[in-house]
Scaffold this motif. Structure first.
Motif, PDB file in Angstrom:
ATOM      1  N   GLY A  89      32.517  15.519 -35.317  1.00 62.35           N
ATOM      2  CA  GLY A  89      31.755  16.741 -35.558  1.00 62.35           C
ATOM      3  C   GLY A  89      30.356  16.623 -34.992  1.00 62.35           C
ATOM      4  N   ASN A 137      37.479  13.622 -38.283  1.00 62.38           N
ATOM      5  CA  ASN A 137      36.085  13.346 -38.641  1.00 62.38           C
ATOM      6  C   ASN A 137      35.080  13.783 -37.591  1.00 62.38           C
ATOM      7  N   PRO A 174      30.583  15.492 -47.878  1.00 65.10           N
ATOM      8  CA  PRO A 174      29.376  14.717 -48.167  1.00 65.10           C
ATOM      9  C   PRO A 174      28.111  15.568 -48.162  1.00 65.10           C
ATOM     10  N   MET A 176      31.098   5.959 -34.313  1.00 61.43           N
ATOM     11  CA  MET A 176      29.745   5.897 -34.892  1.00 61.43           C
ATOM     12  C   MET A 176      29.726   6.498 -36.294  1.00 61.43           C
ATOM     13  N   GLY A 177      28.634   6.276 -36.995  1.00 59.20           N
ATOM     14  CA  GLY A 177      28.333   6.970 -38.239  1.00 59.20           C
ATOM     15  C   GLY A 177      29.431   6.887 -39.287  1.00 59.20           C
ATOM     16  N   ILE A 178      29.779   8.047 -39.820  1.00 64.13           N
ATOM     17  CA  ILE A 178      30.783   8.097 -40.889  1.00 64.13           C
ATOM     18  C   ILE A 178      32.143   7.633 -40.370  1.00 64.13           C
ATOM     19  N   VAL A 215      23.926  12.292 -44.938  1.00 61.80           N
ATOM     20  CA  VAL A 215      24.309  10.906 -44.683  1.00 61.80           C
ATOM     21  C   VAL A 215      23.469  10.367 -43.532  1.00 61.80           C
ATOM     22  N   LYS A 234      32.227  24.356 -41.270  1.00 65.53           N
ATOM     23  CA  LYS A 234      32.622  23.481 -42.371  1.00 65.53           C
ATOM     24  C   LYS A 234      33.327  24.253 -43.493  1.00 65.53           C
ATOM     25  N   GLU A 270      38.293  18.476 -28.300  1.00 68.85           N
ATOM     26  CA  GLU A 270      38.291  19.825 -27.701  1.00 68.85           C
ATOM     27  C   GLU A 270      39.459  20.032 -26.745  1.00 68.85           C
ATOM     28  N   LEU A 288      39.516   7.513 -31.933  1.00 66.95           N
ATOM     29  CA  LEU A 288      39.358   8.433 -30.806  1.00 66.95           C
ATOM     30  C   LEU A 288      37.904   8.869 -30.756  1.00 66.95           C
ATOM     31  N   ILE A 327      34.360  21.950 -31.732  1.00 68.24           N
ATOM     32  CA  ILE A 327      34.589  20.569 -32.177  1.00 68.24           C
ATOM     33  C   ILE A 327      34.877  20.522 -33.688  1.00 68.24           C
ATOM     34  N   TYR A 372      27.148  25.903 -38.196  1.00 65.35           N
ATOM     35  CA  TYR A 372      27.654  24.640 -38.735  1.00 65.35           C
ATOM     36  C   TYR A 372      28.265  24.902 -40.113  1.00 65.35           C
ATOM     37  N   ILE A 432      21.964  13.612 -38.075  1.00 60.88           N
ATOM     38  CA  ILE A 432      20.794  14.264 -38.689  1.00 60.88           C
ATOM     39  C   ILE A 432      19.499  13.807 -38.026  1.00 60.88           C
TER      40      ILE A 432
HETATM   41  N1  LIG Z   1      25.488  13.019 -41.335  1.00 56.10           N
HETATM   42  C1  LIG Z   1      25.587  13.909 -42.305  1.00 56.10           C
HETATM   43  O1  LIG Z   1      24.619  14.230 -43.032  1.00 56.10           O
HETATM   44  C2  LIG Z   1      26.902  14.573 -42.575  1.00 56.10           C
HETATM   45  C3  LIG Z   1      27.116  15.151 -43.827  1.00 56.10           C
HETATM   46  C4  LIG Z   1      28.325  15.787 -44.082  1.00 56.10           C
HETATM   47  C5  LIG Z   1      29.310  15.808 -43.118  1.00 56.10           C
HETATM   48  N2  LIG Z   1      29.086  15.237 -41.911  1.00 56.10           N
HETATM   49  C6  LIG Z   1      30.174  15.276 -40.925  1.00 56.10           C
HETATM   50  O2  LIG Z   1      30.653  13.947 -40.713  1.00 56.10           O
HETATM   51  C7  LIG Z   1      31.297  13.876 -39.442  1.00 56.10           C
HETATM   52  C8  LIG Z   1      30.787  12.674 -38.688  1.00 56.10           C
HETATM   53  O3  LIG Z   1      29.408  12.900 -38.416  1.00 56.10           O
HETATM   54  P1  LIG Z   1      28.316  11.722 -38.441  1.00 56.10           P
HETATM   55  O4  LIG Z   1      27.272  12.112 -39.401  1.00 56.10           O
HETATM   56  O5  LIG Z   1      28.989  10.421 -38.584  1.00 56.10           O
HETATM   57  O6  LIG Z   1      27.715  11.903 -36.986  1.00 56.10           O
HETATM   58  P2  LIG Z   1      27.584  10.897 -35.754  1.00 56.10           P
HETATM   59  O7  LIG Z   1      26.952  11.718 -34.689  1.00 56.10           O
HETATM   60  O8  LIG Z   1      26.970   9.633 -36.186  1.00 56.10           O
HETATM   61  O9  LIG Z   1      29.109  10.580 -35.349  1.00 56.10           O
HETATM   62  C9  LIG Z   1      29.940  11.570 -34.803  1.00 56.10           C
HETATM   63  C10 LIG Z   1      30.973  10.878 -33.924  1.00 56.10           C
HETATM   64  O10 LIG Z   1      31.844  11.884 -33.384  1.00 56.10           O
HETATM   65  C11 LIG Z   1      31.948  11.689 -31.988  1.00 56.10           C
HETATM   66  N3  LIG Z   1      32.254  12.971 -31.314  1.00 56.10           N
HETATM   67  C12 LIG Z   1      31.409  13.989 -31.077  1.00 56.10           C
HETATM   68  N4  LIG Z   1      32.038  14.975 -30.412  1.00 56.10           N
HETATM   69  C13 LIG Z   1      33.326  14.564 -30.232  1.00 56.10           C
HETATM   70  C14 LIG Z   1      34.478  15.140 -29.623  1.00 56.10           C
HETATM   71  N5  LIG Z   1      34.405  16.326 -29.016  1.00 56.10           N
HETATM   72  N6  LIG Z   1      35.635  14.443 -29.654  1.00 56.10           N
HETATM   73  C15 LIG Z   1      35.692  13.214 -30.231  1.00 56.10           C
HETATM   74  N7  LIG Z   1      34.635  12.605 -30.819  1.00 56.10           N
HETATM   75  C16 LIG Z   1      33.472  13.285 -30.814  1.00 56.10           C
HETATM   76  C17 LIG Z   1      30.606  11.123 -31.559  1.00 56.10           C
HETATM   77  O11 LIG Z   1      30.690  10.459 -30.303  1.00 56.10           O
HETATM   78  C18 LIG Z   1      30.328  10.163 -32.709  1.00 56.10           C
HETATM   79  O12 LIG Z   1      30.922   8.908 -32.509  1.00 56.10           O
HETATM   80  C19 LIG Z   1      31.000  15.213 -38.757  1.00 56.10           C
HETATM   81  O13 LIG Z   1      32.136  16.064 -38.897  1.00 56.10           O
HETATM   82  C20 LIG Z   1      29.842  15.780 -39.565  1.00 56.10           C
HETATM   83  O14 LIG Z   1      29.791  17.184 -39.524  1.00 56.10           O
HETATM   84  C21 LIG Z   1      27.928  14.595 -41.609  1.00 56.10           C
END
Ligand SMILES: NC(=O)c1ccc[n+]([C@@H]2O[C@H](COP(=O)([O-])OP(=O)(O)OC[C@H]3O[C@@H](n4cnc5c(N)ncnc54)[C@H](O)[C@@H]3O)[C@@H](O)[C@H]2O)c1
Ligand SMILES: CC/C=C\C[C@H](O)/C=C/C=C\C=C\C=C\[C@@H](O)[C@@H](O)C/C=C\CCC(=O)O
Length: 256
Positions: A93, A91, A183, A15-17, A186, A155, A66, A35, A106, A151, A191
């Motif tokens: 988180g 990635n 970033p 998902m996401g990033i 996002v 980071k 984990e 993964l 995590i 958090y 969020i």
């Molecule tokens: N969204 C933001 O504003 C933002 C900004 C800066 C950094 N980040 C970082 O980007 C990364 C991705 O976050 P995102 O925004 O895409 O969030 P998201 O929730 O959309 O995606 C996170 C993905 O990680 C997976 N995940 C969660 N726990 C897990 C685990 N224990 N093992 C394996 N996978 C796991 C989730 O299932 C999900 O697919 C994170 O590290 C987050 O801290 C996010």
């Protein structure tokens, strides 16, 4: 294509990033193993990816970062299936100040675990072919977010660990580069419902929303483009690349 023949592992790739990173690396010719713990999201993504890239350049492995056992098994399966690992994107988180130990487990321990397990496969001194590790930190890894101290700590730890690993790898001739992408905000599920995720600091949600409005939102693809830059530019090692709505900037750290 820039990454033809390369094998990449993306944690949190469903998902996401992470999804955007997966798609960008595939577009650049890499084989990608994602993964994740969200099997339904991963399987749905794989269905979409198979239609565009075929079935032989993607693999989903259910794995929580984990678990040492699951990470070891997933990376071994990757090597057994595709012959090695060239790129690791740590990635995965979460944002959860209420469950702060899980957040650290995590966001930081998961990055350390993924790095150390992958090192056994990537290190040129132990039969690996070298490569690059890109850790997803955050702007909160460079400056404090008052509404989520843990958090922020996780980071900051990712940035520090990345920079130290970059120096250790260079000094040890591992043949592996280490970089962090940082970033701003996002548009992803992370969020959503922030008030719930801020725990005892939920009263500070407005301040964070104000910062979010000031900094404006990024699309996941914008972050993924910066990950691709860090993956392909072999001059980058020990870097932290800030990504914000107005652009991107490499951090200049103080020389001690
Ligand atoms: N969204 C933001 O504003 C933002 C900004 C800066 C950094 N980040 C970082 O980007 C990364 C991705 O976050 P995102 O925004 O895409 O969030 P998201 O929730 O959309 O995606 C996170 C993905 O990680 C997976 N995940 C969660 N726990 C897990 C685990 N224990 N093992 C394996 N996978 C796991 C989730 O299932 C999900 O697919 C994170 O590290 C987050 O801290 C996010
Ligand atoms: C609630 C948390 C949501 C998402 C976390 C995700 O990682 C996104 C983080 C995005 C931005 C973080 C910014 C951190 C800023 C701090 O350095 C702050 O203390 C500085 C305030 C404004 C920066 C502008 C400036 O310094 O000029």
């Amino acid at each position: 294509m820039a990454l033809s023949g390369k094998v990449a592992v993306v944690t949190g790739g469903a998902m996401g990033i992470g999804r955007a990173i997966t798609e960008t690396l595939l577009q650049s010719g890499a084989t990608v193993v994602l993964l994740d713990v969200n099997e339904s999201a991963a399987k749905s993504l794989l269905d979409d990816l198979h239609k565009v890239y075929g079935r032989d350049r993607t693999l989903f492995l259910s794995c929580t970062v984990e678990s040492e056992e699951q990470v070891k098994a997933a990376l071994q399966k990757t090597v057994d299936t595709f012959g090695g690992i060239d790129i690791l994107c740590n990635n995965a988180g979460i944002l959860n100040e209420g469950e702060w130990e899980k957040t650290v487990s995590i966001n930081l321990l998961g990055v350390i675990r993924g790095t150390y397990v992958a090192l056994q496969h990537m290190n040129k001194l132990t039969g690996g072919r070298g490569g690059v590790v890109i850790n997803t930190a955050s702007m909160a890894g460079l400056g404090p977010l008052l509404s989520c101290p843990v958090y922020t700590a996780s980071k900051h730890g990712v940035v520090g660990f990345t920079r130290a690993m970059a120096a250790a790898s260079k000094a040890s001739d591992y043949g592996i580069r280490f970089n962090a992408v940082c970033p701003g905000f996002v548009q992803t599920d992370l969020i959503s419902n922030t008030k719930l995720k801020l725990g005892q600091f939920s009263h500070l949600e407005d301040a964070t929303n104000q910062l979010m409005a000031e900094m404006r939102m990024l699309a996941p693809s914008e972050v993924a483009a910066c990950v691709l830059e860090l993956a392909t530019d072999e001059t980058k090692n020990g870097e932290a690349l800030m990504v914000f709505a107005q652009g991107k900037q490499y951090v200049t750290f103080p020389t001690l």
